[in-house]
Design a protein around this motif. Structure first.
Motif, PDB file in Angstrom:
ATOM      1  N   ILE A 143       2.332 -33.875   3.104  1.00 11.75           N
ATOM      2  CA  ILE A 143       1.622 -33.816   4.383  1.00 11.75           C
ATOM      3  C   ILE A 143       2.087 -32.607   5.180  1.00 11.75           C
ATOM      4  CG2 ILE A 143       1.345 -34.959   6.629  1.00 11.75           C
ATOM      5  CD1 ILE A 143       1.445 -37.635   5.126  1.00 11.75           C
ATOM      6  N   PHE A 144       3.396 -32.373   5.200  1.00 15.55           N
ATOM      7  CA  PHE A 144       3.933 -31.253   5.969  1.00 15.55           C
ATOM      8  C   PHE A 144       3.465 -29.915   5.393  1.00 15.55           C
ATOM      9  CE2 PHE A 144       7.130 -28.167   7.310  1.00 15.55           C
ATOM     10  CZ  PHE A 144       7.204 -28.444   8.664  1.00 15.55           C
ATOM     11  N   ILE A 145       3.478 -29.783   4.080  1.00 17.96           N
ATOM     12  CA  ILE A 145       3.025 -28.539   3.446  1.00 17.96           C
ATOM     13  C   ILE A 145       1.552 -28.274   3.778  1.00 17.96           C
ATOM     14  CG2 ILE A 145       2.512 -27.463   1.213  1.00 17.96           C
ATOM     15  CD1 ILE A 145       5.057 -28.922   0.163  1.00 17.96           C
ATOM     16  N   CYS A 146       0.727 -29.299   3.677  1.00 11.06           N
ATOM     17  CA  CYS A 146      -0.699 -29.156   4.001  1.00 11.06           C
ATOM     18  C   CYS A 146      -0.880 -28.757   5.462  1.00 11.06           C
ATOM     19  CB  CYS A 146      -1.447 -30.448   3.713  1.00 11.06           C
ATOM     20  SG  CYS A 146      -1.559 -30.863   1.955  1.00 11.06           S
ATOM     21  N   PHE A 147      -0.074 -29.341   6.327  1.00 11.62           N
ATOM     22  CA  PHE A 147      -0.155 -29.014   7.752  1.00 11.62           C
ATOM     23  C   PHE A 147       0.210 -27.552   7.986  1.00 11.62           C
ATOM     24  CE2 PHE A 147       1.645 -28.818  12.061  1.00 11.62           C
ATOM     25  CZ  PHE A 147       0.583 -29.322  12.789  1.00 11.62           C
ATOM     26  N   LEU A 148       1.271 -27.079   7.334  1.00  9.38           N
ATOM     27  CA  LEU A 148       1.656 -25.676   7.464  1.00  9.38           C
ATOM     28  C   LEU A 148       0.520 -24.747   7.050  1.00  9.38           C
ATOM     29  CD1 LEU A 148       5.335 -25.357   6.142  1.00  9.38           C
ATOM     30  CD2 LEU A 148       4.546 -25.384   8.506  1.00  9.38           C
ATOM     31  N   LEU A 149      -0.141 -25.072   5.969  1.00  8.69           N
ATOM     32  CA  LEU A 149      -1.232 -24.226   5.480  1.00  8.69           C
ATOM     33  C   LEU A 149      -2.407 -24.220   6.444  1.00  8.69           C
ATOM     34  CD1 LEU A 149      -1.123 -25.104   1.672  1.00  8.69           C
ATOM     35  CD2 LEU A 149      -0.353 -22.994   2.782  1.00  8.69           C
ATOM     36  N   VAL A 150      -2.739 -25.385   6.980  1.00  3.73           N
ATOM     37  CA  VAL A 150      -3.850 -25.462   7.945  1.00  3.73           C
ATOM     38  C   VAL A 150      -3.526 -24.642   9.194  1.00  3.73           C
ATOM     39  CG1 VAL A 150      -5.104 -27.006   9.508  1.00  3.73           C
ATOM     40  CG2 VAL A 150      -4.710 -27.690   7.137  1.00  3.73           C
ATOM     41  N   VAL A 151      -2.305 -24.787   9.705  1.00  8.31           N
ATOM     42  CA  VAL A 151      -1.901 -24.045  10.898  1.00  8.31           C
ATOM     43  C   VAL A 151      -1.912 -22.541  10.630  1.00  8.31           C
ATOM     44  CG1 VAL A 151       0.027 -23.565  12.456  1.00  8.31           C
ATOM     45  CG2 VAL A 151      -0.542 -25.920  11.870  1.00  8.31           C
ATOM     46  N   SER A 152      -1.400 -22.137   9.473  1.00 12.50           N
ATOM     47  CA  SER A 152      -1.353 -20.710   9.159  1.00 12.50           C
ATOM     48  C   SER A 152      -2.756 -20.124   9.010  1.00 12.50           C
ATOM     49  CB  SER A 152      -0.541 -20.472   7.880  1.00 12.50           C
ATOM     50  OG  SER A 152      -1.126 -21.119   6.775  1.00 12.50           O
ATOM     51  N   LEU A 153      -3.662 -20.870   8.405  1.00 10.22           N
ATOM     52  CA  LEU A 153      -5.048 -20.385   8.270  1.00 10.22           C
ATOM     53  C   LEU A 153      -5.712 -20.241   9.632  1.00 10.22           C
ATOM     54  CD1 LEU A 153      -6.264 -22.408   5.145  1.00 10.22           C
ATOM     55  CD2 LEU A 153      -5.824 -19.942   5.292  1.00 10.22           C
ATOM     56  N   GLN A 154      -5.439 -21.183  10.516  1.00  8.83           N
ATOM     57  CA  GLN A 154      -6.013 -21.092  11.862  1.00  8.83           C
ATOM     58  C   GLN A 154      -5.485 -19.860  12.586  1.00  8.83           C
ATOM     59  OE1 GLN A 154      -4.359 -21.714  15.094  1.00  8.83           O
ATOM     60  NE2 GLN A 154      -6.296 -21.157  16.062  1.00  8.83           N
ATOM     61  N   MET A 155      -4.185 -19.600  12.442  1.00 11.06           N
ATOM     62  CA  MET A 155      -3.597 -18.442  13.102  1.00 11.06           C
ATOM     63  C   MET A 155      -4.123 -17.134  12.522  1.00 11.06           C
ATOM     64  SD  MET A 155       0.407 -19.443  13.662  1.00 11.06           S
ATOM     65  CE  MET A 155       0.895 -20.647  14.901  1.00 11.06           C
ATOM     66  N   LEU A 156      -4.240 -17.085  11.200  1.00  7.15           N
ATOM     67  CA  LEU A 156      -4.725 -15.856  10.556  1.00  7.15           C
ATOM     68  C   LEU A 156      -6.176 -15.561  10.907  1.00  7.15           C
ATOM     69  CD1 LEU A 156      -3.093 -16.212   7.017  1.00  7.15           C
ATOM     70  CD2 LEU A 156      -2.579 -14.454   8.729  1.00  7.15           C
ATOM     71  N   SER A 157      -6.978 -16.596  10.991  1.00 11.41           N
ATOM     72  CA  SER A 157      -8.392 -16.411  11.311  1.00 11.41           C
ATOM     73  C   SER A 157      -8.619 -16.146  12.792  1.00 11.41           C
ATOM     74  CB  SER A 157      -9.195 -17.648  10.896  1.00 11.41           C
ATOM     75  OG  SER A 157      -8.834 -18.774  11.679  1.00 11.41           O
ATOM     76  N   GLY A 158      -7.648 -16.584  13.620  1.00 13.81           N
ATOM     77  CA  GLY A 158      -7.807 -16.428  15.057  1.00 13.81           C
ATOM     78  C   GLY A 158      -8.861 -17.346  15.638  1.00 13.81           C
ATOM     79  N   TYR A 159      -9.249 -18.363  14.864  1.00 17.08           N
ATOM     80  CA  TYR A 159     -10.315 -19.257  15.335  1.00 17.08           C
ATOM     81  C   TYR A 159      -9.833 -20.118  16.502  1.00 17.08           C
ATOM     82  CZ  TYR A 159     -13.536 -23.189  15.532  1.00 17.08           C
ATOM     83  OH  TYR A 159     -14.406 -24.153  15.966  1.00 17.08           O
ATOM     84  N   ARG A 160     -10.659 -20.186  17.517  1.00 17.20           N
ATOM     85  CA  ARG A 160     -10.423 -21.102  18.627  1.00 17.20           C
ATOM     86  C   ARG A 160     -11.697 -21.895  18.865  1.00 17.20           C
ATOM     87  NH1 ARG A 160      -8.000 -16.545  21.637  1.00 17.20           N
ATOM     88  NH2 ARG A 160      -5.742 -16.625  21.381  1.00 17.20           N
ATOM     89  N   PRO A 161     -11.584 -23.180  19.069  1.00 14.16           N
ATOM     90  CA  PRO A 161     -12.792 -23.970  19.341  1.00 14.16           C
ATOM     91  C   PRO A 161     -13.507 -23.422  20.569  1.00 14.16           C
ATOM     92  CG  PRO A 161     -10.883 -25.403  18.995  1.00 14.16           C
ATOM     93  CD  PRO A 161     -10.367 -24.001  19.090  1.00 14.16           C
ATOM     94  N   PRO A 162     -14.827 -23.300  20.507  1.00 15.02           N
ATOM     95  CA  PRO A 162     -15.546 -22.786  21.674  1.00 15.02           C
ATOM     96  C   PRO A 162     -15.364 -23.700  22.879  1.00 15.02           C
ATOM     97  CG  PRO A 162     -17.062 -23.724  20.056  1.00 15.02           C
ATOM     98  CD  PRO A 162     -15.711 -23.658  19.399  1.00 15.02           C
ATOM     99  N   ALA A 163     -15.197 -23.076  24.037  1.00 15.87           N
ATOM    100  CA  ALA A 163     -14.995 -23.854  25.270  1.00 15.87           C
ATOM    101  C   ALA A 163     -16.353 -24.287  25.806  1.00 15.87           C
ATOM    102  CB  ALA A 163     -14.236 -23.023  26.291  1.00 15.87           C
ATOM    103  N   THR A 164     -16.845 -25.395  25.282  1.00 14.23           N
ATOM    104  CA  THR A 164     -18.200 -25.844  25.600  1.00 14.23           C
ATOM    105  C   THR A 164     -18.238 -27.138  26.406  1.00 14.23           C
ATOM    106  OG1 THR A 164     -18.296 -27.002  23.469  1.00 14.23           O
ATOM    107  CG2 THR A 164     -19.161 -24.746  23.542  1.00 14.23           C
ATOM    108  N   ARG A 165     -17.080 -27.612  26.851  1.00  9.59           N
ATOM    109  CA  ARG A 165     -17.056 -28.884  27.570  1.00  9.59           C
ATOM    110  C   ARG A 165     -15.901 -28.882  28.558  1.00  9.59           C
ATOM    111  NH1 ARG A 165     -14.818 -32.502  22.461  1.00  9.59           N
ATOM    112  NH2 ARG A 165     -13.117 -31.089  21.919  1.00  9.59           N
ATOM    113  N   ASN A 166     -15.866 -29.922  29.375  1.00 12.79           N
ATOM    114  CA  ASN A 166     -14.755 -30.110  30.300  1.00 12.79           C
ATOM    115  C   ASN A 166     -13.826 -31.192  29.755  1.00 12.79           C
ATOM    116  OD1 ASN A 166     -15.709 -28.203  32.224  1.00 12.79           O
ATOM    117  ND2 ASN A 166     -17.169 -29.721  32.980  1.00 12.79           N
ATOM    118  N   MET A 167     -12.642 -31.293  30.346  1.00 11.64           N
ATOM    119  CA  MET A 167     -11.709 -32.329  29.922  1.00 11.64           C
ATOM    120  C   MET A 167     -12.337 -33.704  30.115  1.00 11.64           C
ATOM    121  SD  MET A 167      -8.785 -31.211  28.723  1.00 11.64           S
ATOM    122  CE  MET A 167      -7.915 -32.772  28.799  1.00 11.64           C
ATOM    123  N   PRO A 168     -12.220 -34.588  29.109  1.00 14.39           N
ATOM    124  CA  PRO A 168     -12.726 -35.949  29.284  1.00 14.39           C
ATOM    125  C   PRO A 168     -11.896 -36.706  30.309  1.00 14.39           C
ATOM    126  CG  PRO A 168     -11.506 -35.760  27.229  1.00 14.39           C
ATOM    127  CD  PRO A 168     -11.612 -34.383  27.798  1.00 14.39           C
TER     128      PRO A 168
END
Length: 265
Positions: free
Chosen positions: A111-136
Protein backbone atom coordinates in the motif's frame (compact mmCIF):
# COMPACT_ATOMS: atom_id res chain seq x y z
CA UNK A 1 22.81 4.00 20.33
CA UNK A 2 24.30 7.48 19.90
CA UNK A 3 24.70 6.93 16.15
CA UNK A 4 21.09 5.79 15.93
CA UNK A 5 19.94 8.97 17.69
CA UNK A 6 21.96 11.08 15.25
CA UNK A 7 20.26 9.27 12.37
CA UNK A 8 16.83 9.91 13.91
CA UNK A 9 17.71 13.60 14.31
CA UNK A 10 18.72 13.81 10.64
CA UNK A 11 15.46 12.10 9.60
CA UNK A 12 13.47 14.57 11.68
CA UNK A 13 15.29 17.58 10.23
CA UNK A 14 14.46 16.48 6.69
CA UNK A 15 10.85 15.68 7.59
CA UNK A 16 10.33 19.05 9.24
CA UNK A 17 11.57 21.00 6.23
CA UNK A 18 9.42 18.97 3.84
CA UNK A 19 6.32 19.39 6.00
CA UNK A 20 6.61 23.15 5.85
CA UNK A 21 7.97 23.47 2.33
CA UNK A 22 5.85 21.13 0.23
CA UNK A 23 2.81 20.42 2.37
CA UNK A 24 3.24 16.70 1.67
CA UNK A 25 3.97 15.58 5.21
CA UNK A 26 7.32 14.32 6.39
CA UNK A 27 5.91 10.82 6.81
CA UNK A 28 6.54 10.12 3.14
CA UNK A 29 10.26 10.27 3.93
CA UNK A 30 10.16 9.11 7.55
CA UNK A 31 8.43 5.78 6.94
CA UNK A 32 10.99 4.40 4.42
CA UNK A 33 13.85 5.60 6.63
CA UNK A 34 12.45 3.87 9.69
CA UNK A 35 11.64 0.71 7.73
CA UNK A 36 15.36 0.57 6.93
CA UNK A 37 16.52 1.41 10.49
CA UNK A 38 14.16 -0.55 12.74
CA UNK A 39 15.35 -4.08 11.86
CA UNK A 40 18.82 -3.04 13.05
CA UNK A 41 17.53 -2.01 16.51
CA UNK A 42 15.59 -5.15 17.34
CA UNK A 43 12.14 -4.56 15.86
CA UNK A 44 10.76 -7.92 14.62
CA UNK A 45 10.27 -8.11 10.85
CA UNK A 46 6.52 -8.67 11.19
CA UNK A 47 6.15 -5.38 13.07
CA UNK A 48 8.56 -3.12 11.16
CA UNK A 49 5.99 -1.39 8.94
CA UNK A 50 3.49 -0.90 11.77
CA UNK A 51 6.20 0.55 14.01
CA UNK A 52 7.31 2.90 11.23
CA UNK A 53 3.74 4.09 10.62
CA UNK A 54 2.94 4.59 14.30
CA UNK A 55 6.19 6.42 15.04
CA UNK A 56 5.80 8.60 11.95
CA UNK A 57 2.32 9.69 13.03
CA UNK A 58 3.53 10.36 16.58
CA UNK A 59 6.32 12.60 15.28
CA UNK A 60 3.84 14.51 13.10
CA UNK A 61 2.10 15.69 16.28
CA UNK A 62 5.17 17.84 16.94
CA UNK A 63 5.91 18.78 13.33
CA UNK A 64 2.34 19.88 12.65
CA UNK A 65 2.26 22.21 15.67
CA UNK A 66 5.47 23.94 14.64
CA UNK A 67 4.49 24.14 10.97
CA UNK A 68 0.91 25.28 11.66
CA UNK A 69 2.10 28.05 13.99
CA UNK A 70 4.45 29.35 11.32
CA UNK A 71 1.73 29.25 8.65
CA UNK A 72 -0.80 30.87 11.02
CA UNK A 73 1.52 33.83 11.55
CA UNK A 74 1.23 34.41 7.82
CA UNK A 75 -2.57 34.16 7.96
CA UNK A 76 -2.56 30.94 5.92
CA UNK A 77 -4.67 28.68 8.19
CA UNK A 78 -8.44 28.48 7.67
CA UNK A 79 -9.67 27.53 11.13
CA UNK A 80 -13.26 27.14 9.94
CA UNK A 81 -12.16 24.32 7.61
CA UNK A 82 -10.10 22.83 10.43
CA UNK A 83 -13.15 22.73 12.74
CA UNK A 84 -15.36 21.09 10.14
CA UNK A 85 -12.92 18.43 9.00
CA UNK A 86 -11.52 17.41 12.39
CA UNK A 87 -14.37 15.12 13.62
CA UNK A 88 -14.09 12.94 10.53
CA UNK A 89 -10.30 13.04 10.69
CA UNK A 90 -10.29 11.78 14.28
CA UNK A 91 -12.64 8.89 13.61
CA UNK A 92 -11.10 7.83 10.29
CA UNK A 93 -7.51 7.92 11.49
CA UNK A 94 -8.12 6.11 14.78
CA UNK A 95 -10.08 3.32 13.12
CA UNK A 96 -7.54 3.13 10.31
CA UNK A 97 -4.70 2.84 12.82
CA UNK A 98 -6.42 -0.03 14.59
CA UNK A 99 -7.01 -1.83 11.28
CA UNK A 100 -3.41 -1.30 10.17
CA UNK A 101 -2.03 -2.89 13.34
CA UNK A 102 -3.79 -6.14 12.41
CA UNK A 103 -2.75 -6.16 8.76
CA UNK A 104 0.25 -8.13 7.45
CA UNK A 105 3.42 -6.07 7.09
CA UNK A 106 3.67 -7.08 3.42
CA UNK A 107 0.23 -5.67 2.65
CA UNK A 108 1.06 -2.37 4.36
CA UNK A 109 4.34 -2.11 2.45
CA UNK A 110 2.58 -2.68 -0.87
CA UNK A 111 0.00 0.00 0.00
CA UNK A 112 2.79 2.41 0.91
CA UNK A 113 4.72 1.74 -2.32
CA UNK A 114 1.58 2.30 -4.41
CA UNK A 115 0.91 5.52 -2.51
CA UNK A 116 4.44 6.78 -3.19
CA UNK A 117 4.01 6.14 -6.90
CA UNK A 118 0.64 7.90 -7.05
CA UNK A 119 2.01 10.93 -5.19
CA UNK A 120 5.11 11.08 -7.38
CA UNK A 121 3.05 10.89 -10.58
CA UNK A 122 0.83 13.70 -9.36
CA UNK A 123 3.86 15.85 -8.58
CA UNK A 124 5.56 15.12 -11.90
CA UNK A 125 2.43 15.88 -13.90
CA UNK A 126 1.68 19.00 -11.89
CA UNK A 127 -1.99 18.07 -12.00
CA UNK A 128 -4.28 19.95 -9.66
CA UNK A 129 -8.02 19.36 -9.46
CA UNK A 130 -9.85 22.25 -11.11
CA UNK A 131 -11.27 24.71 -8.60
CA UNK A 132 -14.88 24.33 -9.65
CA UNK A 133 -16.69 24.34 -6.31
CA UNK A 134 -16.75 25.79 -2.83
CA UNK A 135 -15.99 24.00 0.42
CA UNK A 136 -18.88 21.72 1.43
CA UNK A 137 -20.65 22.13 4.75
CA UNK A 138 -19.86 20.38 8.01
CA UNK A 139 -21.18 16.94 7.02
CA UNK A 140 -19.45 16.88 3.64
CA UNK A 141 -16.15 18.23 4.92
CA UNK A 142 -16.14 15.84 7.88
CA UNK A 143 -16.92 12.94 5.54
CA UNK A 144 -13.95 13.83 3.35
CA UNK A 145 -11.87 14.09 6.53
CA UNK A 146 -12.81 10.54 7.46
CA UNK A 147 -11.44 9.26 4.15
CA UNK A 148 -8.29 11.36 4.47
CA UNK A 149 -7.73 10.06 7.99
CA UNK A 150 -8.24 6.43 7.00
CA UNK A 151 -5.71 6.59 4.16
CA UNK A 152 -3.26 8.63 6.24
CA UNK A 153 -3.17 5.94 8.93
CA UNK A 154 -2.28 3.26 6.36
CA UNK A 155 0.71 5.25 5.09
CA UNK A 156 1.78 7.17 8.21
CA UNK A 157 1.41 10.72 6.87
CA UNK A 158 -0.13 13.96 8.05
CA UNK A 159 -2.60 14.00 5.17
CA UNK A 160 -1.17 16.92 3.20
CA UNK A 161 -1.00 14.99 -0.07
CA UNK A 162 -4.75 14.45 0.22
CA UNK A 163 -6.08 17.53 2.00
CA UNK A 164 -4.19 20.08 -0.11
CA UNK A 165 -5.69 18.89 -3.45
CA UNK A 166 -9.13 18.68 -1.83
CA UNK A 167 -9.01 22.25 -0.55
CA UNK A 168 -7.47 23.54 -3.79
CA UNK A 169 -10.38 22.02 -5.72
CA UNK A 170 -12.70 23.99 -3.41
CA UNK A 171 -11.17 27.36 -4.33
CA UNK A 172 -8.83 27.59 -1.34
CA UNK A 173 -5.58 29.34 -2.45
CA UNK A 174 -2.64 26.95 -2.56
CA UNK A 175 -0.58 28.56 0.22
CA UNK A 176 -3.67 28.61 2.43
CA UNK A 177 -4.40 24.97 1.61
CA UNK A 178 -0.84 24.05 2.62
CA UNK A 179 -1.13 26.05 5.85
CA UNK A 180 -4.50 24.57 6.76
CA UNK A 181 -3.20 21.11 5.93
CA UNK A 182 -0.39 21.62 8.44
CA UNK A 183 -2.98 22.29 11.14
CA UNK A 184 -5.07 19.29 10.06
CA UNK A 185 -1.99 17.13 10.50
CA UNK A 186 -2.29 17.45 14.27
CA UNK A 187 -5.65 15.63 14.77
CA UNK A 188 -4.54 13.06 12.19
CA UNK A 189 -1.36 12.44 14.17
CA UNK A 190 -3.10 12.29 17.57
CA UNK A 191 -5.82 9.87 16.50
CA UNK A 192 -3.47 7.74 14.42
CA UNK A 193 -0.92 7.51 17.21
CA UNK A 194 -3.60 6.38 19.65
CA UNK A 195 -4.74 3.74 17.17
CA UNK A 196 -1.22 2.34 16.80
CA UNK A 197 -0.62 2.42 20.56
CA UNK A 198 -3.86 0.61 21.34
CA UNK A 199 -3.48 -1.84 18.46
CA UNK A 200 0.12 -2.65 19.37
CA UNK A 201 -0.35 -2.85 23.13
CA UNK A 202 0.94 -6.07 24.66
CA UNK A 203 2.45 -7.44 21.46
CA UNK A 204 5.28 -9.88 22.17
CA UNK A 205 8.93 -9.38 21.21
CA UNK A 206 8.81 -5.59 20.87
CA UNK A 207 12.04 -3.89 21.94
CA UNK A 208 12.32 -1.62 24.97
CA UNK A 209 11.38 2.06 24.72
CA UNK A 210 8.24 1.35 22.74
CA UNK A 211 4.62 2.24 23.47
CA UNK A 212 2.50 -0.07 21.37
CA UNK A 213 3.73 0.51 17.84
CA UNK A 214 5.46 3.81 18.68
CA UNK A 215 9.24 3.76 19.11
CA UNK A 216 9.90 6.39 21.79
CA UNK A 217 13.64 6.66 21.09
CA UNK A 218 12.99 7.39 17.41
CA UNK A 219 10.18 9.76 18.34
CA UNK A 220 12.49 11.77 20.60
CA UNK A 221 15.10 12.30 17.90
CA UNK A 222 12.70 12.93 15.03
CA UNK A 223 10.35 15.23 16.92
CA UNK A 224 13.18 17.33 18.37
CA UNK A 225 14.69 18.06 14.97
CA UNK A 226 11.44 18.41 13.02
CA UNK A 227 10.04 20.96 15.47
CA UNK A 228 13.04 23.17 14.81
CA UNK A 229 13.18 22.79 11.01
CA UNK A 230 9.46 22.98 10.11
CA UNK A 231 9.40 26.82 10.30
CA UNK A 232 12.38 26.88 7.91
CA UNK A 233 10.33 24.86 5.43
CA UNK A 234 7.44 27.32 5.76
CA UNK A 235 9.76 30.25 5.12
CA UNK A 236 11.22 28.54 2.06
CA UNK A 237 7.73 27.70 0.73
CA UNK A 238 7.01 31.41 0.37
CA UNK A 239 10.34 32.13 -1.31
CA UNK A 240 11.19 29.19 -3.61
CA UNK A 241 9.56 27.79 -6.78
CA UNK A 242 7.55 25.02 -5.14
CA UNK A 243 6.55 23.37 -8.43
CA UNK A 244 10.16 22.72 -9.47
CA UNK A 245 11.01 21.45 -6.01
CA UNK A 246 8.06 19.08 -6.06
CA UNK A 247 9.11 17.58 -9.39
CA UNK A 248 12.60 16.91 -8.04
CA UNK A 249 11.14 15.40 -4.89
CA UNK A 250 8.82 13.25 -7.02
CA UNK A 251 11.82 11.67 -8.77
CA UNK A 252 13.27 10.89 -5.35
CA UNK A 253 9.99 9.21 -4.33
CA UNK A 254 10.06 7.00 -7.43
CA UNK A 255 13.55 5.81 -6.45
CA UNK A 256 12.41 5.12 -2.89
CA UNK A 257 9.38 3.19 -4.11
CA UNK A 258 11.52 1.13 -6.48
CA UNK A 259 14.00 0.31 -3.70
CA UNK A 260 11.20 -0.76 -1.36
CA UNK A 261 9.61 -2.88 -4.08
CA UNK A 262 12.94 -4.53 -4.86
CA UNK A 263 13.25 -5.43 -1.19
CA UNK A 264 9.97 -7.36 -1.39
CA UNK A 265 11.24 -9.63 -4.18
Amino acid sequence: MLLTLVIYLACGAVAGVLAGLLGVGGGIVLVPMMVAIFPTVGVPAEYVQQMALGTSLASIMITSISSARAHNKRGAVHWDIFRNITPGILLGTFVGGLIATHMPTLALKIIFICFLLVVSLQMLSGYRPPATRNMPGFVGTSGVGMGIGLISSFVGIGGGTLSVPFMSSCNVPLHHAVGTSAAIGFPIAVAGTLGFIVGGWGRPDLPSMTLGFVNLWALLGIASASFLTAPLGVKLSHALPADKLKRGFACFLVIVAAKMAWGLL
